[in-house]
Design a protein around this motif. Sequence first.
Motif, mmCIF file in Angstrom:
data_model
loop_
_atom_site.group_PDB
_atom_site.id
_atom_site.type_symbol
_atom_site.label_atom_id
_atom_site.label_comp_id
_atom_site.label_asym_id
_atom_site.label_seq_id
_atom_site.Cartn_x
_atom_site.Cartn_y
_atom_site.Cartn_z
ATOM 1 N N THR A 198 0.852 -1.186 0.000
ATOM 2 C CA THR A 198 0.000 0.000 0.000
ATOM 3 C C THR A 198 0.888 1.236 0.000
ATOM 4 O O THR A 198 1.720 1.402 0.890
ATOM 5 C CB THR A 198 -0.907 0.016 1.248
ATOM 6 O OG1 THR A 198 -1.647 -1.202 1.283
ATOM 7 C CG2 THR A 198 -1.842 1.201 1.212
ATOM 8 N N ARG B 200 -2.233 -0.963 -3.788
ATOM 9 C CA ARG B 200 -3.221 0.078 -3.444
ATOM 10 C C ARG B 200 -2.467 1.386 -3.298
ATOM 11 O O ARG B 200 -1.311 1.400 -2.857
ATOM 12 C CB ARG B 200 -3.912 -0.181 -2.113
ATOM 13 C CG ARG B 200 -4.485 -1.524 -1.931
ATOM 14 C CD ARG B 200 -5.908 -1.577 -2.446
ATOM 15 N NE ARG B 200 -6.202 -2.965 -2.773
ATOM 16 C CZ ARG B 200 -7.350 -3.365 -3.287
ATOM 17 N NH1 ARG B 200 -8.307 -2.489 -3.540
ATOM 18 N NH2 ARG B 200 -7.548 -4.638 -3.585
ATOM 19 N N THR C 214 -6.726 1.002 -6.515
ATOM 20 C CA THR C 214 -5.602 0.419 -7.237
ATOM 21 C C THR C 214 -4.917 1.525 -8.047
ATOM 22 O O THR C 214 -5.519 2.576 -8.294
ATOM 23 C CB THR C 214 -6.090 -0.665 -8.210
ATOM 24 O OG1 THR C 214 -6.917 -0.025 -9.189
ATOM 25 C CG2 THR C 214 -6.886 -1.733 -7.473
#
Lengths: 264, 355
Positions: free
Chosen positions: A31, A208, A222
């Motif tokens: 992320t 992400r 995304t």
Amino acid sequence: MRLETEDIGVRYGRHEALGGVNLRARAGEVTAIVGPNGSGKSTLLGAITGTLPHAGRVILNGRDVAGQKPWELAAQRAVLPQATRLAFPFEVLEVVRLGQQAGTAGGRANVPMQALARVGMAHYAERIFQDLSGGEAQRVMLARVLAQVWSPVEAGVPRWLLLDEPVASLDIAHQLQVMEIARDFARAGGGVVTVMHDLNLTALFADRVLVLSGGRPLAFGTPQEVLTDDTLSRAYGCTLKVSRPPERADMPYVLPHHGQLTGA
Amino acid sequence: MAALTEISSRPRDRHARARALHWALAGVLALCCAVSLQIGAAEVTLTALLGKWLAGEPLTMMERVVLFDIRLPRLAMGVMVGGALAVSGAAMQGLFRNPLADPGIVGVGAGAGLGAILAIVLGTLLPVWVTDIAGNHLVPLAAFFGGWGSTLLLYRVSTRGGRTSVATMLLAGIALGALAGALSGILVYMADDQQLRDLTFWGLGSLAGASWAKVLAAAPLVVLSVGAALVLGRGLNGLALGEATAAHIGIDVQRTKLVAILAVAGATGAAVAVSGGIGFIGIVVPHLLRLASGPDHRMLLPNAALLGASLLILADVIARVIIAPAELPIGIVTAVLGAPVFLWILLRRRGLVDL
């Protein structure tokens, strides 16, 4: 298993540096947190790691971090700061061992050397840390962090790498190396949350992306969903054009467009 | 010192070398103790006494007094003070993340001294039950509180967000030392003749007043403080990475800092209370050990205790014999040996104090 933040806010005096951030980072994914300078990226990571006093809650693997002891947290997550100033002339291997002793790989004597080898610094094991260049020092610190959470999953519970601009002082080959290490860690079941400057590396490696702007979340999704002309131009306040190479339509890359070139 | 020169070449694993050095230093300390008992103003030598003891002959009264009432308490005090000064130096340097932080240099010693002088001069004004309970521990305890207060103040002034400003630390130390010195000066004017004699003797920095009573007065504080410092190894190693990172690798930063400050104040206070201001042990010993076997505090702290004790005993032997039958205050010997080393550290690593 997740790393979640609930309504995180950070104030510096009267200035609200960060507000209303609800991050949902999953184990097994990378992320990325992106945004312009001063948008609150490092502040958010500081709140997640507990370095900065903050409002809101941080939930790590289902438990609020607030009630946990430093050593309990150290067994679950390792933190790479932007830069580290070491006080005494420790050798590189000694620095990596400092990380290993904090984690749960404590007894395994070969972990520090393996971690150094992973970042391509094994031959520097006996060098004095202060004698290293900025990029070398940053890779040694990554090895220290890796040694702390050497197994991405321990007893069924994922462990987390929290990285603050891990590639900032690295050349392009080492940028790729470090991002591959982060991705491999996630693919093996661990979780990675990383502050990023480089949008193209973000597109390449992140699963992400959280875009921050002015201390507020602007978009989360995304790279395909988030890295768009509109979102990025709004976040960074300049004209940015996202292209997709014909052979990799799933991989956006970002080009800055100078005003005169675009006729804007 | 042979043990130090042997390992000047870079070892492969410094931790193993530090362990080996630990045993070597224990041997050095034993040797220094023997030398200290052997040499003195009186014509009494340890070897002669051992010979008599082995032959089954009784010791003369003079020999007993010299050995058990003069040299042994002086040796015990030297071991305690040397170990305490070196360990408090190493712990303070770890706490402030700087190899120049030494209780003697940054005013903590002066603060402890102020506490001790307060106790000597104003101790008679205390309620009787307080002096009864404190007894001989009054002066060491007062020195501990003086050291504690000045360490806390220094830390508050020079450290923001876990980062110590070296410039602020040194300058604040100068101010703190000057203030403690001035207050001490006022107290000296208030002292009566007997107290004045105590103060003068004490202020020179000497082991000459050693007695079993003084040893017992300082021992609890020294044992507690040095003991506390010895368990700080991992915490101070973590602090070397910075406060935030120390917390991230599982160190309880606040507790580590609290224990370090108490240990520094206790060890400095006890040492200052019984021996006055003896400088440079706290900065020279940890520095030599870092050169020899690296900065890992888990070995640095215990090794500092051993080397500090050895060096102080040796300095005391020099102080006793160099102008015999008179003797120099030991503070002069440690300053003559230590100050050049301090300058040498500065020369080698000027970056340490770039303001």
